[in-house]
Design a protein around this motif. Structure first.
Motif, PDB file in Angstrom:
ATOM      1  N   GLU A  23     -52.153 -81.476 -48.640  1.00 53.79           N
ATOM      2  CA  GLU A  23     -53.126 -82.532 -48.879  1.00 53.79           C
ATOM      3  C   GLU A  23     -52.611 -83.905 -48.433  1.00 53.79           C
ATOM      4  OE1 GLU A  23     -53.928 -82.343 -53.015  1.00 53.79           O
ATOM      5  OE2 GLU A  23     -54.547 -80.243 -52.965  1.00 53.79           O
ATOM      6  N   ASN A  24     -51.300 -84.110 -48.508  1.00 52.01           N
ATOM      7  CA  ASN A  24     -50.790 -85.438 -48.172  1.00 52.01           C
ATOM      8  C   ASN A  24     -49.448 -85.320 -47.460  1.00 52.01           C
ATOM      9  OD1 ASN A  24     -49.981 -88.074 -47.952  1.00 52.01           O
ATOM     10  ND2 ASN A  24     -49.958 -88.496 -50.141  1.00 52.01           N
ATOM     11  N   MET A  25     -49.493 -85.396 -46.134  1.00 58.66           N
ATOM     12  CA  MET A  25     -48.268 -85.396 -45.347  1.00 58.66           C
ATOM     13  C   MET A  25     -48.240 -86.576 -44.378  1.00 58.66           C
ATOM     14  SD  MET A  25     -47.368 -81.403 -44.652  1.00 58.66           S
ATOM     15  CE  MET A  25     -48.994 -80.920 -44.042  1.00 58.66           C
ATOM     16  N   VAL A  26     -49.053 -87.594 -44.659  1.00 60.90           N
ATOM     17  CA  VAL A  26     -49.071 -88.760 -43.790  1.00 60.90           C
ATOM     18  C   VAL A  26     -48.713 -90.017 -44.575  1.00 60.90           C
ATOM     19  CG1 VAL A  26     -50.708 -87.796 -42.189  1.00 60.90           C
ATOM     20  CG2 VAL A  26     -51.553 -89.063 -44.165  1.00 60.90           C
ATOM     21  N   SER A  65     -47.076 -94.461 -37.422  1.00 66.80           N
ATOM     22  CA  SER A  65     -46.840 -95.887 -37.661  1.00 66.80           C
ATOM     23  C   SER A  65     -47.147 -96.349 -39.080  1.00 66.80           C
ATOM     24  CB  SER A  65     -47.676 -96.719 -36.682  1.00 66.80           C
ATOM     25  OG  SER A  65     -49.064 -96.481 -36.896  1.00 66.80           O
ATOM     26  N   ASN A  66     -47.909 -95.595 -39.817  1.00 65.56           N
ATOM     27  CA  ASN A  66     -48.329 -96.073 -41.138  1.00 65.56           C
ATOM     28  C   ASN A  66     -48.336 -94.931 -42.140  1.00 65.56           C
ATOM     29  OD1 ASN A  66     -49.228 -97.901 -43.069  1.00 65.56           O
ATOM     30  ND2 ASN A  66     -51.390 -97.524 -42.603  1.00 65.56           N
ATOM     31  N   ARG A  67     -47.150 -94.433 -42.453  1.00 66.29           N
ATOM     32  CA  ARG A  67     -47.036 -93.282 -43.331  1.00 66.29           C
ATOM     33  C   ARG A  67     -46.643 -93.707 -44.743  1.00 66.29           C
ATOM     34  NH1 ARG A  67     -43.806 -88.363 -40.958  1.00 66.29           N
ATOM     35  NH2 ARG A  67     -45.063 -87.378 -42.598  1.00 66.29           N
ATOM     36  N   SER A  68     -47.008 -92.876 -45.719  1.00 61.20           N
ATOM     37  CA  SER A  68     -46.627 -93.129 -47.103  1.00 61.20           C
ATOM     38  C   SER A  68     -45.323 -92.406 -47.417  1.00 61.20           C
ATOM     39  CB  SER A  68     -47.719 -92.627 -48.055  1.00 61.20           C
ATOM     40  OG  SER A  68     -47.795 -91.201 -48.027  1.00 61.20           O
ATOM     41  N   GLU A  69     -44.627 -92.861 -48.455  1.00 61.30           N
ATOM     42  CA  GLU A  69     -43.399 -92.190 -48.877  1.00 61.30           C
ATOM     43  C   GLU A  69     -43.689 -90.754 -49.303  1.00 61.30           C
ATOM     44  OE1 GLU A  69     -41.190 -94.339 -51.773  1.00 61.30           O
ATOM     45  OE2 GLU A  69     -40.881 -96.096 -50.482  1.00 61.30           O
ATOM     46  N   THR A  72     -48.516 -90.097 -30.897  1.00 62.15           N
ATOM     47  CA  THR A  72     -47.394 -89.960 -31.833  1.00 62.15           C
ATOM     48  C   THR A  72     -47.121 -91.275 -32.534  1.00 62.15           C
ATOM     49  OG1 THR A  72     -46.383 -88.231 -30.476  1.00 62.15           O
ATOM     50  CG2 THR A  72     -44.959 -89.356 -32.045  1.00 62.15           C
ATOM     51  N   PHE A  73     -47.025 -92.370 -31.779  1.00 61.66           N
ATOM     52  CA  PHE A  73     -46.755 -93.675 -32.377  1.00 61.66           C
ATOM     53  C   PHE A  73     -47.871 -94.065 -33.343  1.00 61.66           C
ATOM     54  CE2 PHE A  73     -44.286 -94.728 -28.280  1.00 61.66           C
ATOM     55  CZ  PHE A  73     -43.136 -94.161 -28.808  1.00 61.66           C
ATOM     56  N   SER A  74     -49.118 -93.730 -32.988  1.00 66.33           N
ATOM     57  CA  SER A  74     -50.243 -94.066 -33.855  1.00 66.33           C
ATOM     58  C   SER A  74     -50.184 -93.282 -35.159  1.00 66.33           C
ATOM     59  CB  SER A  74     -51.560 -93.768 -33.133  1.00 66.33           C
ATOM     60  OG  SER A  74     -52.664 -93.979 -33.988  1.00 66.33           O
ATOM     61  N   LEU A  75     -49.915 -91.975 -35.057  1.00 65.21           N
ATOM     62  CA  LEU A  75     -49.859 -91.121 -36.250  1.00 65.21           C
ATOM     63  C   LEU A  75     -48.656 -91.430 -37.124  1.00 65.21           C
ATOM     64  CD1 LEU A  75     -50.858 -87.757 -34.542  1.00 65.21           C
ATOM     65  CD2 LEU A  75     -52.190 -88.943 -36.299  1.00 65.21           C
ATOM     66  N   MET A 133     -41.911 -84.998 -39.318  1.00 68.64           N
ATOM     67  CA  MET A 133     -43.078 -84.901 -38.449  1.00 68.64           C
ATOM     68  C   MET A 133     -43.650 -83.482 -38.437  1.00 68.64           C
ATOM     69  SD  MET A 133     -41.567 -87.327 -35.389  1.00 68.64           S
ATOM     70  CE  MET A 133     -43.070 -87.440 -34.413  1.00 68.64           C
ATOM     71  N   ALA A 134     -43.344 -82.717 -39.474  1.00 70.92           N
ATOM     72  CA  ALA A 134     -43.815 -81.328 -39.552  1.00 70.92           C
ATOM     73  C   ALA A 134     -45.335 -81.235 -39.568  1.00 70.92           C
ATOM     74  CB  ALA A 134     -43.240 -80.648 -40.797  1.00 70.92           C
ATOM     75  N   HIS A 135     -45.985 -82.297 -40.004  1.00 69.65           N
ATOM     76  CA  HIS A 135     -47.449 -82.293 -40.118  1.00 69.65           C
ATOM     77  C   HIS A 135     -48.156 -82.436 -38.770  1.00 69.65           C
ATOM     78  CE1 HIS A 135     -46.350 -86.431 -39.697  1.00 69.65           C
ATOM     79  NE2 HIS A 135     -47.599 -86.866 -39.743  1.00 69.65           N
ATOM     80  N   LEU A 136     -47.390 -82.622 -37.689  1.00 66.44           N
ATOM     81  CA  LEU A 136     -48.002 -82.864 -36.389  1.00 66.44           C
ATOM     82  C   LEU A 136     -48.255 -81.595 -35.581  1.00 66.44           C
ATOM     83  CD1 LEU A 136     -46.086 -86.088 -35.259  1.00 66.44           C
ATOM     84  CD2 LEU A 136     -48.321 -85.898 -36.367  1.00 66.44           C
TER      85      LEU A 136
END
Length: 419
Positions: free
Chosen positions: A416-419, A90-94, A85-88, A66-69
């Motif tokens: 560029e991509n941490m989600v 809930s749908n993350r990529s590997e 937090t739950f919204s951010l 969760m470092a990107h938060l």
């Protein structure tokens, strides 16, 4: 076999006698082989003149992916914080989980943390990042009731599968539980069974907020979370309970009797305004082992053990109107040897011959640490130092930071991509 010789350092051993020595340290392969006056040479020689040499810090509660938060969840009520937090999350990529984990681990290494204890799903991805970057990782796969999870399949089966997989030297897998608000007795018992079967620790959030405690008690005839977990036989020496901020003395005695370990997350709790703190002096009086956890960058904004030691100390001193209620040495213990004990490890957290070479060096020549000597160096580290003082970081005998620069750069794609 690679050898590293650290010369002329002020060695804070953190051993049983808390010895502070002026001397040398020889690292052979992954372990410390000698401490004292050492003749001869090594593959790598480091001049530690003007530097303190001590065990690397151990962060016993975080969610590194969760470092990107950072900066996305600040200055808002707890209910809003949880919703976002739950919204951010809930749908993350590997790829996002991997990259954010790399960022969080790099931040920890930069600030002298050589081991961390994580609670999250997708710990298999986090394990790969830890092995890549070279930090020691204790990874608890989070479980909860299936009706609440976003994981594919059964969280308990996922945790067991993760534990059964082979991991490198740096990764220790275990099982975790999100918390009593989303986990039934069946989930707690299932996690406990897994821990016993594979001889692992268990990590969970416990009694973090008043709402959590009072909502549970309201639905369970006044029984509080610790009391209930004691009644079902869940509490034992394997458990590392994060937060434990709202517990009564009866619950303190139950935790102590079961030899439960507590991870104190002072900054996260204060930043979220949850309004509580563990009864630290009473816990220590009852023999409970307490360590320090940063929690995530979402609720803390930094993964900084220097902040944790100082802030936690000041918080309890202020709350108890007593500057002597806890001292600098105990805070350093919490960040090193007590944290290792919580994780059931006797080969880290103390600098002694035969232990794994998880070592950091602190620059004592910066203005914020002058004058530093054997008589006041522990106080200097706890009350005056910050990550800018961390000169060198060694984990498992490998140098990850040297002359205040990380050896391995963070992937450019992380931003560029941490989600």
């Amino acid at each position: 076999m690679k050898t590293i010789l650290i010369r002329n350092g002020l060695i804070i051993t953190q051993d049983d006698d808390r010895r502070i020595l002026k001397g040398d340290m020889l690292i052979e392969s992954k372990r410390i082989s000698k401490i004292g006056k050492i003749k001869g040479s090594a593959d790598i020689e480091i001049d530690a003149s003007g530097k303190a040499v001590l065990p690397g810090f151990i962060n016993t509660h975080t969610h590194v992916a969760m470092a990107h938060l950072k900066g996305l969840l600040d200055d808002i009520p707890l209910e809003t914080f949880l919703e976002r937090t739950f919204s951010l999350d809930s749908n993350r990529s590997e790829k996002g989980i991997y990259n954010a984990s790399m960022l969080g681990m790099a931040e920890m290494i930069d600030s002298g943390i050589t081991s961390f204890h994580d609670l999250y799903y997708s710990e298999d991805i986090i394990a790969k990042a830890a092995s890549k970057l070279g930090i020691r990782a204790f990874l608890a796969w989070v479980t909860l009731d299936e009706e609440y999870t976003t994981q594919k399949g059964s969280p308990l089966k996922n945790a067991e599968s993760f534990i059964r997989k082979k991991h490198g030297d740096l990764v220790t897998p275990s099982v975790g539980i999100q918390g009593i608000y989303v986990a039934s007795d069946e989930t707690y018992n299932g996690a406990s069974d897994i821990a016993r079967k594979y001889d692992t620790t268990i990590h969970t959030h416990l009694s973090e907020t008043r709402k959590e405690v009072y909502d549970f008690a309201t639905g369970h005839n006044g029984q509080r979370p610790v009391e209930h977990l004691s009644s079902i036989g869940f509490l034992d020496s394997r458990l590392i309970a994060a937060h434990s901020a709202f517990v009564t003395m009866r619950e303190v005695r139950q935790l102590a009797k079961a030899n439960v370990k507590v991870s104190w997350n002072s900054i996260s709790n204060c930043k979220l305004g949850t309004g509580g703190m563990p009864p630290v002096p009473e816990m220590l009086d009852h023999g409970i082992t307490i360590s320090l956890g940063t929690d995530s960058n979402g609720s803390n904004n930094s993964l900084n053990m220097f902040e944790m030691m100082k802030f936690s100390s000041l918080l309890v001193k202020s709350a108890r109107w007593n500057p002597a209620v806890i001292n600098a040495q105990k805070m350093l213990d919490m960040a090193t040897r007590d944290a290792a004990s919580s994780l059931h490890r006797n080969d880290i957290g103390v600098l002694k011959e035969g232990n794994l070479a998880d070592v950091i060096m602190i620059d004592l020549n910066q203005s914020n640490l002058i004058p530093a000597n054997a008589d006041n160096i522990v106080q200097g580290i706890v009350y005056s130092a910050n990550p800018s003082n961390v000169d060198t970081v060694i984990v498992n005998g490998s140098i990850l930071k040297s002359r205040k620069k990380l050896k391995r750069k963070i992937l450019e794609t992380e931003k560029e991509n941490m989600v």
